[in-house]
Scaffold this motif. Structure first.
Motif, PDB file in Angstrom:
ATOM      1  N   UNK A 324       2.599  16.508  18.052  1.00 24.12           N
ATOM      2  CA  UNK A 324       3.883  16.720  18.873  1.00 24.12           C
ATOM      3  C   UNK A 324       4.572  18.199  18.783  1.00 24.12           C
ATOM      4  N   UNK A 325       5.223  18.392  19.905  1.00 24.48           N
ATOM      5  CA  UNK A 325       6.041  19.745  19.907  1.00 24.48           C
ATOM      6  C   UNK A 325       7.258  19.616  20.661  1.00 24.48           C
ATOM      7  N   UNK A 382      13.411  18.260  24.714  1.00 23.34           N
ATOM      8  CA  UNK A 382      12.390  17.210  24.862  1.00 23.34           C
ATOM      9  C   UNK A 382      11.374  17.483  23.743  1.00 23.34           C
ATOM     10  N   UNK A 383      10.714  16.353  23.601  1.00 23.00           N
ATOM     11  CA  UNK A 383       9.499  16.587  22.612  1.00 23.00           C
ATOM     12  C   UNK A 383       8.389  15.934  23.081  1.00 23.00           C
ATOM     13  N   UNK A 384       7.173  16.396  23.304  1.00 22.18           N
ATOM     14  CA  UNK A 384       5.956  15.926  23.758  1.00 22.18           C
ATOM     15  C   UNK A 384       5.302  15.282  22.575  1.00 22.18           C
ATOM     16  N   UNK A 385       4.555  14.418  22.994  1.00 17.69           N
ATOM     17  CA  UNK A 385       3.578  13.766  22.081  1.00 17.69           C
ATOM     18  C   UNK A 385       2.279  13.078  22.865  1.00 17.69           C
ATOM     19  N   UNK A 403      -2.531  20.237  20.349  1.00 19.27           N
ATOM     20  CA  UNK A 403      -1.162  20.344  20.324  1.00 19.27           C
ATOM     21  C   UNK A 403      -0.637  21.356  19.857  1.00 19.27           C
ATOM     22  N   UNK A 404      -0.906  21.798  18.445  1.00 19.23           N
ATOM     23  CA  UNK A 404      -0.770  22.657  17.664  1.00 19.23           C
ATOM     24  C   UNK A 404      -0.845  23.994  18.179  1.00 19.23           C
ATOM     25  N   UNK A 415       8.389  24.545  19.525  1.00 17.85           N
ATOM     26  CA  UNK A 415       8.960  24.718  18.257  1.00 17.85           C
ATOM     27  C   UNK A 415       8.620  23.355  17.594  1.00 17.85           C
ATOM     28  N   UNK A 416       8.334  23.386  16.403  1.00 19.62           N
ATOM     29  CA  UNK A 416       8.249  22.216  15.353  1.00 19.62           C
ATOM     30  C   UNK A 416       6.935  21.304  15.445  1.00 19.62           C
TER      31      UNK A 416
END
Lengths: 446, 105
Positions: A324-325, A382-385, A403-404, A415-416
């Motif tokens: 996720x990011x 928004x956060x992708x997964x 993803x990373x 971020x994150x």
């Protein structure tokens, strides 16, 4: 008419501990029941037991017992729990050890065993209820097979004078109904009473879910004090009438609405709720508010039980990798979509072997898909997964990695990042003739 | 009018099957729910999520309906890739269903 009060001290293995202490201290209860086994918990516990034969009981057994044992002993409250998971005997020994360390003596702790039927499942092929396939399809990937006990071995343990009863797999409502059968002497073929007893167990087994948890919707269904939610007490009369209530001054609430929602929780056909002891019928249950945080429940009934017991078969299904990011500000959604496209391309380029893949925009379509997702203006963030199923852990790890690497190779302002890879132990069910399942009760004196 | 104004709801899960209760705040609205919240409409509402049948059970004594939705949890709670593996949030989606206004009798 005789009645008893049963407190529900946990609704799942990781549940809060101090509401159970509150019940023991202030609930004026006769029994404290902890329901801690979800569908696959026992399969995971079985894996723990294989690594260390002294383990395989619930990881929170120790803190829970340590928190309530002395008070329960002092007040004569009996404890019934399925925290034995894959190893009730070891759970009982651990409980005896805790009692000793607390300076408690004269405590009878019962271990209920026999639910482990993995040998019977391995011996011959059995039909899998969910898929119609066979247990032989699962081959050597089966890690556990546990039959759902009814009340019988728990009632037997209580009859032998147990102060604490520790089981492995048992039907959740049976943990609550066993004390009723023991106290009221209900016959094992009194289907009407057993139907009512199933209502009691069903309403109490998820603890805070009947006292205002999993319920609040601000402005529509408000609940005060969820940070100190009180767990439920069932006051049950000899005729099977139930009053659901909680400790005065605790958070949450008991209303006809909270009780109705829990009555239908995980219920399918209300006329045919299959239990090891009875086929319960909830179709004519009625609820009535008789005071603040007091709801009376009547109208449950039941019919003769079936000749089979449900068995949960745990098996190693696959591996899952995830990453996720997050993106924020103007254009966040466009950058999130670009990020998903990049990961899609990378997984193909690197020939990562997956059997199933899923791409989500958390905040847009991750829960209910695009059809039901947000349709208005772009959200601020928004956060992708990205998640995928693989045949090996090594392949699963690659998904999160792709993803990373968006940090330095992807869209602006990512971020994150978070990544994980895990083995998936899944569960399917088999119906086994009762005659193939035997139980045993062993009492430890602490 | 949205279903959320007339009813409250909770989702439960067993294997790959999800069930959603729809409970009228006011028992007088129960028949109206029966007329408009049909198994077919729920199936359409969850197109793309629920792959199997939707069966409706009626509980008049508590003014409730219970929808059982098969093949609804991406292969089952213990193996699905879905973020909400249990489908706990499905009840909130159902309360977004439109219920036609009816003239007062």
């Amino acid at each position: 008419m005789k009645s008893i009060r049963i407190g529900s001290g946990a609704g799942y293995s990781g549940d809060r501990i101090e509401p159970a202490v509150e019940l023991a201290e202030k609930g004026d209860i006769d029994y404290l029941v902890f329901e801690c086994l979800a569908e696959r918990t026992i399969a995971l516990a079985q894996q723990a037991k294989m690594k260390n034969p002294a383990l395989g009981y619930d990881p929170l057994l120790e803190p829970r017992m340590r928190a309530v044992l002395a008070t329960c002993k002092a007040k004569g409250i009996k404890i019934v729990t399925n925290m034995g998971a894959a190893n009730p005997e070891a759970g009982a020994r651990k409980t005896a050890e805790i009692a000793k360390s607390l300076g408690l003596t004269g405590l009878k702790i019962a271990a209920v065993s026999g639910d482990d039927v993995i040998e019977a499942i391995r011996e011959t092929p059995h039909r899998l209820e969910e898929t119609g396939g066979s247990t032989t399809d699962l081959g050597n990937r089966i890690v556990s097979a546990n039959a759902y006990f009814g009340t019988a071995p728990i009632v037997e343990a209580l009859a032998q004078g147990a102060d604490v009863v520790i089981t492995g797999r048992a039907a959740d409502p049976a943990l609550f109904m066993a004390p009723l059968i023991r106290e009221f002497g209900w016959a094992v073929d009194d289907w009407d009473k057993l139907g009512k007893g199933t209502v009691v167990g069903h309403l109490l087994e998820c603890a805070g879910q009947v006292t205002g948890g999993y319920f609040a919707d601000p402005g529509v269904k408000d609940v005060e004090g969820l940070g100190r939610l009180g767990f439920p007490i069932g006051e049950v009369s000899e005729d099977g009438t139930l009053v659901v209530t909680k400790v005065d001054g605790s958070g949450g609430k008991v209303t006809p609405q909270t009780v109705k929602e829990q009555l239908l929780y995980e219920l399918h056909d209300p006329k045919n709720y299959f239990q090891p002891d009875v086929v319960a019928d909830f179709s004519a249950v009625a609820v009535e508010e008789i005071g603040p945080d007091q709801v009376r429940v009547t109208g449950g009934t039941g019919r003769e039980r079936t000749g089979t017991l449900k068995v949960s078969v745990g098996y190693i299904d696959s591996y899952v990798g995830e990453g996720q990011i997050s993106y924020a500000g103007p254009g966040a959604v466009a950058r999130g979509k670009l990020a998903l496209d990049i990961v899609r391309e990378r997984l193909a380029l690197m020939q990562v072997k997956t059997t199933e893949l899923r791409f989500d925009l958390i905040g847009i379509d991750s829960l209910h898909g695009q059809a039901r997702g947000a349709t208005g203006a772009d959200p601020y963030e928004v956060r992708i997964r990205v998640t995928g199923r693989t045949d090996t852990l090594a392949e699963a790890v690659k998904i999160g990695n792709e993803v990373e690497t968006l940090y330095t190779n992807g869209p602006a302002g990512g971020g994150g990042a978070f990544k994980s890879a895990r083995e998936v132990v899944a569960v399917q069910s088999v119906l086994l003739p009762r005659a193939l399942v035997g139980s045993s009760v062993r009492i430890l004196e602490a | 009018m949205k279903l959320r104004q007339l009813a409250h709801s909770r989702t439960g899960d067993k294997g790959n099957t999800s069930n959603i209760s729809v409970i009228a705040y006011d028992a007088k609205d129960w028949e109206r729910l029966c007329r408009h919240v049909t198994a077919e409409r729920v199936k359409t509402h969850f197109a793309g999520i629920v792959k199997g049948d939707v069966v409706r059970y009626e509980l008049p004594r508590i003014a409730a309906l219970n929808f059982v939705m098969y093949q609804a949890l991406g292969g089952g709670v213990t193996r699905t890739l879905a973020l909400d593996a249990h489908g706990k949030s499905l009840s909130s989606a159902l309360l977004d269903l439109d219920v036609p206004d009816e003239e007062q009798a």
